[in-house]
Design a protein around this motif. Structure first.
Motif, PDB file in Angstrom:
ATOM      1  N   HIS A   6     109.973  66.533  40.443  1.00  7.15           N
ATOM      2  CA  HIS A   6     110.215  65.366  39.605  1.00  7.15           C
ATOM      3  C   HIS A   6     111.471  64.664  39.777  1.00  7.15           C
ATOM      4  O   HIS A   6     111.100  63.326  39.962  1.00  7.15           O
ATOM      5  CB  HIS A   6     110.097  66.110  38.084  1.00  7.15           C
ATOM      6  N   ILE A   7     112.616  65.293  39.963  1.00  9.42           N
ATOM      7  CA  ILE A   7     113.757  64.241  40.336  1.00  9.42           C
ATOM      8  C   ILE A   7     113.416  63.602  41.573  1.00  9.42           C
ATOM      9  O   ILE A   7     114.101  62.334  41.778  1.00  9.42           O
ATOM     10  CB  ILE A   7     114.921  65.374  40.431  1.00  9.42           C
ATOM     11  N   ALA A   8     112.917  64.289  42.726  1.00  8.29           N
ATOM     12  CA  ALA A   8     112.713  63.579  44.029  1.00  8.29           C
ATOM     13  C   ALA A   8     111.800  62.467  43.336  1.00  8.29           C
ATOM     14  O   ALA A   8     112.179  61.068  44.170  1.00  8.29           O
ATOM     15  CB  ALA A   8     112.043  64.429  45.005  1.00  8.29           C
ATOM     16  N   ARG A   9     111.115  62.324  42.642  1.00 13.54           N
ATOM     17  CA  ARG A   9     110.036  61.552  42.817  1.00 13.54           C
ATOM     18  C   ARG A   9     110.571  60.303  41.759  1.00 13.54           C
ATOM     19  O   ARG A   9     110.385  58.968  42.024  1.00 13.54           O
ATOM     20  CB  ARG A   9     108.697  61.915  41.837  1.00 13.54           C
ATOM     21  N   LYS A  10     111.126  60.625  40.775  1.00 15.03           N
ATOM     22  CA  LYS A  10     111.899  59.831  39.797  1.00 15.03           C
ATOM     23  C   LYS A  10     113.111  59.204  40.135  1.00 15.03           C
ATOM     24  O   LYS A  10     113.201  57.879  39.831  1.00 15.03           O
ATOM     25  CB  LYS A  10     111.930  60.346  38.244  1.00 15.03           C
ATOM     26  N   TYR A  11     114.029  59.775  40.713  1.00 17.93           N
ATOM     27  CA  TYR A  11     115.178  59.156  40.838  1.00 17.93           C
ATOM     28  C   TYR A  11     115.632  59.131  42.304  1.00 17.93           C
ATOM     29  O   TYR A  11     116.533  58.406  42.611  1.00 17.93           O
ATOM     30  CB  TYR A  11     116.401  60.065  40.186  1.00 17.93           C
ATOM     31  N   ASP A  12     114.824  59.651  43.162  1.00 18.18           N
ATOM     32  CA  ASP A  12     115.223  59.580  44.681  1.00 18.18           C
ATOM     33  C   ASP A  12     114.055  58.849  45.247  1.00 18.18           C
ATOM     34  O   ASP A  12     113.291  58.023  44.772  1.00 18.18           O
ATOM     35  CB  ASP A  12     115.517  60.893  45.183  1.00 18.18           C
ATOM     36  N   ARG A  13     113.708  59.052  46.718  1.00 17.89           N
ATOM     37  CA  ARG A  13     112.907  58.532  47.353  1.00 17.89           C
ATOM     38  C   ARG A  13     111.700  59.335  47.516  1.00 17.89           C
ATOM     39  O   ARG A  13     110.990  59.188  48.885  1.00 17.89           O
ATOM     40  CB  ARG A  13     113.330  57.904  48.700  1.00 17.89           C
ATOM     41  N   ILE A  53     119.566  62.759  34.969  1.00 20.69           N
ATOM     42  CA  ILE A  53     119.189  63.733  36.028  1.00 20.69           C
ATOM     43  C   ILE A  53     119.532  65.118  35.412  1.00 20.69           C
ATOM     44  O   ILE A  53     118.810  66.163  35.149  1.00 20.69           O
ATOM     45  CB  ILE A  53     119.445  63.291  37.465  1.00 20.69           C
ATOM     46  N   LEU A  54     120.896  65.121  35.009  1.00 19.37           N
ATOM     47  CA  LEU A  54     121.269  66.256  34.635  1.00 19.37           C
ATOM     48  C   LEU A  54     120.867  66.867  33.157  1.00 19.37           C
ATOM     49  O   LEU A  54     120.387  68.079  33.167  1.00 19.37           O
ATOM     50  CB  LEU A  54     122.925  66.309  34.296  1.00 19.37           C
ATOM     51  N   ALA A  55     120.308  65.747  32.318  1.00 17.46           N
ATOM     52  CA  ALA A  55     119.762  66.354  31.353  1.00 17.46           C
ATOM     53  C   ALA A  55     118.406  66.791  31.515  1.00 17.46           C
ATOM     54  O   ALA A  55     117.823  67.753  31.043  1.00 17.46           O
ATOM     55  CB  ALA A  55     119.705  64.975  30.475  1.00 17.46           C
ATOM     56  N   ALA A  62     123.983  70.936  38.031  1.00 10.78           N
ATOM     57  CA  ALA A  62     124.850  70.541  38.983  1.00 10.78           C
ATOM     58  C   ALA A  62     126.331  71.178  39.142  1.00 10.78           C
ATOM     59  O   ALA A  62     126.970  70.642  39.715  1.00 10.78           O
ATOM     60  CB  ALA A  62     124.843  69.248  39.505  1.00 10.78           C
ATOM     61  N   ILE A  63     126.630  72.104  38.159  1.00 11.12           N
ATOM     62  CA  ILE A  63     128.013  72.531  37.812  1.00 11.12           C
ATOM     63  C   ILE A  63     128.629  72.993  39.065  1.00 11.12           C
ATOM     64  O   ILE A  63     128.019  74.003  39.709  1.00 11.12           O
ATOM     65  CB  ILE A  63     127.870  73.434  36.653  1.00 11.12           C
TER      66      ILE A  63
END
Lengths: 143, 543
Positions: free
Chosen positions: B73-80, B104-106, B115-116
């Motif tokens: 999901h993160i790759a899709r929504k916030y990255d390429r 993203i952290l949320a 990502a701590i």
């Protein structure tokens, strides 16, 4: 120098701290300053006559002062423990946990951000010298 | 696997809010980049050549399907649309906008991720054996210990501004699959008199001054490990060098003091620490252990696998390993397709792996330090259908521990520290050896590529290592032979003058040709190199 940030009950100490070397000499000073490379344990035999230990942070990234502070508190030091220098608001939480109870930052800190920062974490994972019960103790109801 | 309780969840939620506030202050200009840098680094956010890079922690490399889907999901929504699995068993995204980072952290926090401390001069993600819990040779599952240390090291008040980053690894097998002795502290769980404790190594690392960690204690009791590690860290925090960032890792301190003196100082501090009551009670490790209890395995499962499809049979031989439970197998999914970018996976591929884990691997996946993915609980009867789906998605490469299954850092294509590109070299090597059929003949060969002296690509620990350097403005590649990150840990030696990008591929072929000509029965490339020494390889390479 901006105003001191004080978390002690009562006033901060007004005396200007002397170096460890001076303090360990013939001095009758009750306020002493620790530079990053100096050994806080040199003060341990003299804790009963110290009212203020100021730990210098010439650069915020130099974390030796955190160990100095904790070592003093672990040894039972109860006087004022002040972090001075490049002290930023985002360092305050860890510094409080290591026993610092007053701060002399080079640049003034926003009181609202200070308040938010220090109240953000309801619990902590480690036992340190601030008296907070760590999460593992709460999970198992041990002291 | 471990599940957060309300305390753990509150910690990551608070962290999200803290970072949201910090990012807001940075975007509003209240924080300078210098002041913001250590804060974003402690949240895994780097400023790279083209954009921010976000590194997400995968504690000890263990993931559920739900967490894996969040990574897609993160790759899709916030990255390429893709992510890059790293040698610390984490994942990083290379095209992140600062203003998106708090969201993203949320998102991560909703699936018990964060990502701590994936960067910064603090204790990093604890790494472990990717086969923990399913390896026949382990004495216990090391992950409960790793989780205990994850919690202990998270927001540690004294060790947040260390001289340099600090990496800890926990394994529980004499066979080291996690490069344990190349960590700042390596812990090998061992049994003594019926009790399990830790054998402790300190001062290993790669970078510009690679060192294999010496043992500093042969046994630390289970109920004293946190106290002991606090002692190790305090000595380092107080006396590690801060005058030169290239000499600031603990390996330099241990080396300069000498291992005996470092050990003595740690013992002195430990004698003090054990009086302070900072060690969690054994009930806490027991509580964590319960989450890692072995699953209820099915019994009476078939052992036979139909090998009539030759491509499947090859994959079976290369990528599938024996499981400690009859009827089950360990599947390695290679993220090293020939011509691809080592460790990269697209969002769709990540989702597919999550689906396969949910259907066929008790909902679990692992990330390996060699940048592959593991399905740890697969019934042998399911192997063919899994392989078919992997193969259709470009994830069926049968090359585990072969020359094309290489570790490579992102290199000059992404990284602001790099001197040379890693990815094109990796691609050329994979194409060469897949094309000429020699990969199959060579067998196990661990090849590792770093695009600069910081050694993120573990080149010191490669049977063959490649180090990219900048020589008068031109990318140049040095070749190293004889390294190993396993239990026979050793550091590679440089062959001689460096090569061009194509030249280094030729040099590797000459070195492996010598191996093929000279090897004795059962010898890997590394064994032959150790038996013959550098001289004949040097002659073959430089002629």
């Amino acid at each position: 120098m901006v105003d001191l940030l004080n978390f002690r009950e009562g006033e901060t100490i007004g005396e200007t701290p002397v170096s460890i070397e001076e303090f360990l000499g013939a001095s009758n000073a009750t306020a002493v300053r620790i530079a990053p490379g100096e050994d806080a344990r040199a003060l341990l035999p003299h804790l009963d006559r110290i009212a203020l230990v100021e730990v210098a942070f010439p650069a915020f990234g130099d974390g030796r002062g955190y160990s100095s502070a904790r070592i003093l508190r672990e040894a039972g030091y109860r006087g004022e423990l002040r972090a001075s220098g490049d002290v930023l608001v985002d360092q305050l939480f860890a510094m409080r946990r290591c026993g610092f109870d007053s701060f002399a930052p080079d640049k003034a800190l926003d009181p609202a951000v200070v308040e938010a920062t220090l109240s953000r974490y309801a619990d902590v994972y480690q036992k340190s010298v601030d008296g907070r019960r760590p999460i593992w103790a709460k999970r198992h109801e041990v002291n | 696997m471990y599940l957060y309780d309300s305390y753990d969840q509150a910690m990551v939620d608070a962290r999200v809010e803290e970072f949201r506030d910090q990012a807001r202050r940075r975007l509003a200009g209240e924080l300078t980049e210098d002041q913001f840098k250590p804060l974003r680094l402690m949240n895994g956010l780097y400023l790279q050549l083209h954009a921010y890079m976000l590194r997400v922690a995968v504690p000890y490399g263990t993931l559920s399907s739900r967490k894996m889907r969040m990574l897609a999901h993160i790759a899709r929504k916030y990255d390429r649309g893709y992510g890059h699995f790293t040698t610390r068993q984490n994942i990083q995204y290379n095209w992140i906008k600062l203003e998106d980072a708090p969201d993203i952290l949320a998102d991560l926090a909703t699936v018990e991720m964060h990502a701590i401390q994936t960067s910064g001069n603090c204790i990093r993600n604890i790494s472990s054996d990717q086969y923990a819990g399913v390896a026949a040779d382990e004495i216990t599952d090391p992950r409960p210990w790793a989780e205990l240390l994850r919690q202990w090291s998270s927001f540690h008040p004294e060790f947040t501004y260390l001289p340099r980053k600090f990496k800890i690894c926990v394994i529980a097998s004499a066979n080291d699959r996690a490069a344990m002795r190349l960590h700042d502290i390596g812990l090998e769980l061992v049994e003594r008199d019926g009790r399990i404790g830790a054998r402790v190594f300190a001062g290993g690392g790669m970078g510009r001054t690679p060192m294999v960690a010496p043992e500093i204690r042969d046994f630390v009791e289970e109920d004293e490990l946190v106290s002991y590690l606090e002692a190790c860290l305090r000595v380092y925090n107080r006396y590690g060098r801060r005058d030169n960032k290239f000499k600031a890792r603990i390996k330099i301190l241990v080396h300069e003091l000498g291992v005996d003196e470092y050990r003595r100082q740690v013992e002195e501090e430990f004698a003090h620490m054990r009086q302070l009551g900072i060690q969690p009670p054994t009930e806490e490790l027991d509580r964590i252990r319960a989450y890692f209890a072995p699953p209820v395995y099915e019994t009476g499962l078939p052992e036979e696998v139909d090998r009539s499809d030759p491509d499947f049979a090859l994959w079976l031989d290369r990528n599938v390993l024996p499981h400690k439970q009859p009827g089950y197998a360990i599947v390695n999914i290679s993220l090293k397709p020939v011509g691809g970018i080592p460790g990269d996976a697209s969002a769709d591929q990540i989702d597919l792996m999550a689906d396969l884990a949910e259907r066929h691997s008790l909902d679990q996946l692992r990330v390996t330090h060699a940048q592959n993915i593991v399905l740890p609980y697969v019934k042998k009867a399911d192997l063919y259908t899994i392989w078919q789906q992997l193969d259709a998605a470009g994830l069926g490469t049968a090359n585990l521990d072969r020359i094309s299954d290489m570790i490579a850092c992102p290199g000059l294509d992404y990284c602001s520290l790099a001197n040379a590109r890693s990815i094109p070299v990796a691609q050329k090597i994979a194409r060469r050896f897949a094309g000429n059929g020699k990969e199959e003949a060579i067998g196990e060969l661990k090849l590792k590529i770093s695009g600069c002296i910081n050694a993120c690509g573990h080149h010191h620990a490669g049977h063959i290592g490649i180090l990219g350097v900048d020589r008068k403005g031109t990318e140049n590649y040095q070749l190293l032979l004889g390294g190993s990150g396993a239990e026979d840990c050793s550091l590679g030696a440089i062959t001689g003058p460096g090569f061009t990008e194509d030249g280094v591929v030729d040099a590797i072929e000459r070195a492996t040709d010598l191996y093929l000509a000279q090897r004795q029965e059962g010898e890997r490339f590394l064994d032959t190199y150790r038996r013959l020494g550098m001289a004949p390889f040097k002659e073959a390479i430089y002629g």
